[in-house]
Design an enzyme around this catalytic site. Structure first.
Site, short mmCIF file in Angstrom:
data_model
loop_
_atom_site.label_atom_id
_atom_site.label_comp_id
_atom_site.label_asym_id
_atom_site.label_seq_id
_atom_site.Cartn_x
_atom_site.Cartn_y
_atom_site.Cartn_z
N ASP A 107 0.80 -1.23 0.00
CA ASP A 107 0.00 0.00 0.00
C ASP A 107 0.84 1.28 0.00
O ASP A 107 0.67 2.17 0.84
CB ASP A 107 -0.96 0.00 1.20
CG ASP A 107 -2.02 -1.07 1.09
OD1 ASP A 107 -1.74 -2.12 0.50
OD2 ASP A 107 -3.15 -0.85 1.56
N HIS A 117 3.72 4.21 9.27
CA HIS A 117 3.67 2.79 8.84
C HIS A 117 5.03 2.26 8.40
O HIS A 117 5.21 1.05 8.25
CB HIS A 117 2.69 2.62 7.68
CG HIS A 117 1.28 2.95 8.04
ND1 HIS A 117 0.61 2.31 9.07
CD2 HIS A 117 0.39 3.84 7.53
CE1 HIS A 117 -0.61 2.81 9.17
NE2 HIS A 117 -0.77 3.75 8.26
N HIS A 130 -5.32 4.75 11.40
CA HIS A 130 -4.61 3.48 11.17
C HIS A 130 -3.60 3.22 12.29
O HIS A 130 -3.08 4.17 12.89
CB HIS A 130 -3.86 3.53 9.83
CG HIS A 130 -4.72 3.76 8.64
ND1 HIS A 130 -4.90 5.01 8.08
CD2 HIS A 130 -5.49 2.90 7.92
CE1 HIS A 130 -5.72 4.91 7.04
NE2 HIS A 130 -6.10 3.64 6.92
N TYR A 168 -7.69 12.04 4.34
CA TYR A 168 -7.93 11.93 2.90
C TYR A 168 -9.20 12.60 2.41
O TYR A 168 -9.46 12.65 1.22
CB TYR A 168 -7.89 10.44 2.50
CG TYR A 168 -6.60 9.84 3.00
CD1 TYR A 168 -5.39 10.12 2.36
CD2 TYR A 168 -6.56 9.08 4.18
CE1 TYR A 168 -4.19 9.65 2.86
CE2 TYR A 168 -5.35 8.60 4.68
CZ TYR A 168 -4.18 8.88 4.02
OH TYR A 168 -2.99 8.44 4.52
N1 Q9C Z 1 -8.98 0.54 2.39
C1 Q9C Z 1 -1.79 6.68 6.37
O1 Q9C Z 1 -2.88 7.09 6.73
N2 Q9C Z 1 -4.62 1.33 2.40
N3 Q9C Z 1 -1.66 5.59 5.65
C2 Q9C Z 1 -5.64 0.68 3.10
C3 Q9C Z 1 -7.90 -0.25 2.87
C4 Q9C Z 1 -3.51 1.84 3.11
C5 Q9C Z 1 -2.81 4.84 5.27
C6 Q9C Z 1 -6.61 0.06 2.16
C7 Q9C Z 1 -3.78 3.07 3.91
C8 Q9C Z 1 -2.51 3.70 4.38
C9 Q9C Z 1 -0.57 7.46 6.72
ZN ZN Z 2 -3.99 6.82 8.45
#
Ligand code: Q9C
Ligand code: ZN
Length: 554
Positions: A94, A137, A176, A307
């Site tokens: 991801d 992450h 997350h 987002y």
């Molecule tokens: N819908 C941060 O917020 N994708 N990273 C998940 C499930 C990865 C998020 C897919 C999301 C990363 C910094």
């Molecule tokens: Zn996040």
């Protein structure tokens, strides 16, 4: 007392983007940073901050949290062609690479380190770094979840090494789990990592067993990792506050950090396509406020996710305005911790249209079925509306003191010859603190009562005025009194009326300075804990923010 709030941003960090079709990564766009910064400029907040330039992190700094092999691998990405970038990207989960992302990732780390330097040397009190790519992450040898280098993990190590920080608290309010931060400090008792995150019994990304509540750290670090997994979406303002009051803050005050980082991801706010939570942007004012009396006010907020561009920009403004010291808005929608609860939308608050057309070379990876699915999802998201946060005003007169002529004016205060009593205050509701539980004499016990009883009651009650009386017979220790005074200013738009015989240490709090640190707390006595818990149990049916278990809901 140190003053000022740092804002660290550079347009360069908007200069990378996804170059191919990937439905997972398409939400991580340069506009995230652009709208956040523009909102700060438009609201006049950017002007009130101390603007500090970014810099590139050095190799040695990046190696504080990453392996040499990984750094060397990332170093090659600026010279890769599209095909090579896509192949490199596939080694990780991801995340996407771009010829300019290594440069931006070095700036993101460097920006965070600039913030640490300025806060730790007292040039500013606190600050925020607006950065891309995010960090929480990424792991020793892996990019992950839009993250390349772990900005906050590196900065925490850096603060220990270069500023002799003994204890560092990392509060990760991104939706997350920042597994990269957890891994980095798993066995390290000098860094306390707290994260809440969408979990849904491990069915939500990153789908890790170790994101659950029973991962508490290992070896010497056992007890210094705190995970709060949400097993449902739709968590709201009361859920967030309840976790702060009953889980994070008691642990944080006991820990007594020298420095606080916020992994400030705003995908935990309403309208976010990843989080699907219901907390409104103004809650971040309170979350920020509640952390600002730890570590003598040394708080470094570093952008992670977020987002929904509207929700993101509003949340960033709420956070920065609170760091600047403006009173927090009335906490809204505190129906008690309960999830999911329906929101009553009262004004339109749509996502701005995504800038289209410039996504670079696009292959067809999806197909019609997938595109249909996306359309449905986008439609659902557009229906999520919430009231725009009310304009917050910085009061021109922060505190008025009514003093007998013979009493000298405290530092930082000006004497007015004629101040009409209570003229700045128009509210009439009083918050009465419950009488402290019997035998609650020591600092830890009082703090437990303040965090676990008084603040939840205050937030639920929504007073128009906080009346604080320091009675001669009931002696509260000075640091505690400051904490109480400062924390209660999150209520009633900061309208606080204090009755005192000696102004002394209280003036500093009313002028907006952080309360002094209490030092690490020891466990309160068992009688205190017992009487505190009995009182909480007795009150919790009427005051949902006092509830700490699921007994009363689902
Ligand atoms: N819908 C941060 O917020 N994708 N990273 C998940 C499930 C990865 C998020 C897919 C999301 C990363 C910094
Ligand atoms: Zn996040």
């Amino acid at each position: 007392m140190k003053m000022g709030t740092a804002l660290i941003y550079d347009e360069e960090m908007t200069k990378y983007k996804l170059l191919w079709v990937d439905p997972v990564c398409k939400i991580e766009v340069p506009e995230r940073l652009i709208v956040s910064y523009e909102a700060l400029v438009k609201s006049g907040l950017a002007d009130r901050c101390v603007s500090i330039p970014v810099r590139e992190a050095t190799d040695a700094e990046i190696l504080l949290a990453h392996s040499e092999e990984y750094l060397e691998a990332v170093k090659k990405t600026p010279f890769m062609h599209l095909e090579e970038l896509m192949t490199f990207t596939q080694k990780y989960g991801d995340v996407y690479f771009h010829p300019n992302i290594y440069h931006c990732a070095k700036l993101a780390v460097g920006a965070t380190l600039q913030l640490v330097d300025n806060v730790m040397t007292g040039k500013v009190r606190n600050g925020m770094a607006l950065v891309r790519p995010p960090g929480h992450h990424s792991q020793s040898s892996a990019a992950n979840g839009f993250c390349v280098f772990n900005n906050v993990a590196i900065a925490a190590q850096y603060a220990k090494k270069h500023h002799k920080a003994k204890r560092v608290l990392i509060v990760d309010w991104d939706v997350h789990h920042g597994q990269g931060v957890q891994y980095c400090f798993e066995d390290d008792p000098s860094v306390l990592y707290f994260s809440w995150h969408r979990y849904e019994h491990q069915s939500f990304w990153p789908n890790l067993k170790e994101s659950d509540f029973d991962s508490v750290g290992s070896g010497k670090g056992a007890g210094f990792n705190v995970n709060v997994p949400w097993n449902k979406v739709g968590m709201g303002n009361s859920d967030y506050l309840a976790v702060f009051f009953h889980v994070l803050l008691p642990v944080a005050y006991e820990f007594s950090p020298d420095l606080v980082f916020i992994c400030a991801g705003f995908d935990s706010a309403i309208g976010d396509p990843e989080g699907h939570m219901s907390a409104t942007p103004d809650i971040f004012a309170h979350l920020t406020h509640l952390l600002m009396n730890l570590a003598d006010g040394k708080v470094c907020a570093v952008l992670e996710g977020g987002y929904n561009l509207t929700s993101l920009a509003q949340s960033v403004c709420q956070t920065v305005q609170t760091l600047l010291g403006d009173p927090a808005p009335r906490p809204a929608q505190l129906g008690g911790a309960s999830a999911p609860f329906p929101e009553e939308p009262s004004s339109k608050n749509r996502r701005p249209a995504q800038q289209g057309g410039s996504q670079g070379p696009e292959g067809d990876a999806g197909g019609d079925a997938q595109r249909e699915e996306e359309k449905v999802e986008e439609k659902e998201e557009e229906e999520i509306v919430w009231p725009e946060p009310l304009r917050r005003v910085a009061p021109s007169l922060r505190s008025a003191l009514l003093l007998p002529d013979a009493v000298e004016c405290p530092d930082g205060c000006a004497r007015f010859t004629c101040v009409r009593a209570c003229s700045p205050l128009n509210a009439t509701v009083l918050l009465r603190s419950p009488s402290p539980p019997q035998g609650c004499g020591d600092t830890a016990g009082v703090m437990q009562a303040v965090l676990g009883l008084l603040l939840p009651l205050g937030y639920q009650y929504e007073p128009g005025l906080v009346l604080l009386a320091r009675l001669p017979g009931y002696q509260v220790e000075g640091g505690l009194w400051q904490q109480l005074t400062c924390l209660l200013q999150g209520l009633a738009l900061g309208h606080t009326l204090v009755l005192l015989q000696v102004i002394g240490i209280t003036a500093s709090c009313l002028l907006g300075n952080a309360a002094l640190s209490l030092g690490p707390l020891v466990a309160p006595g068992p009688e205190d804990v017992g009487s505190f818990e009995r009182l909480r149990l007795r009150l919790q049916t009427d005051w949902p923010l006092l509830q700490t278990t699921g007994t009363f809901r689902d």
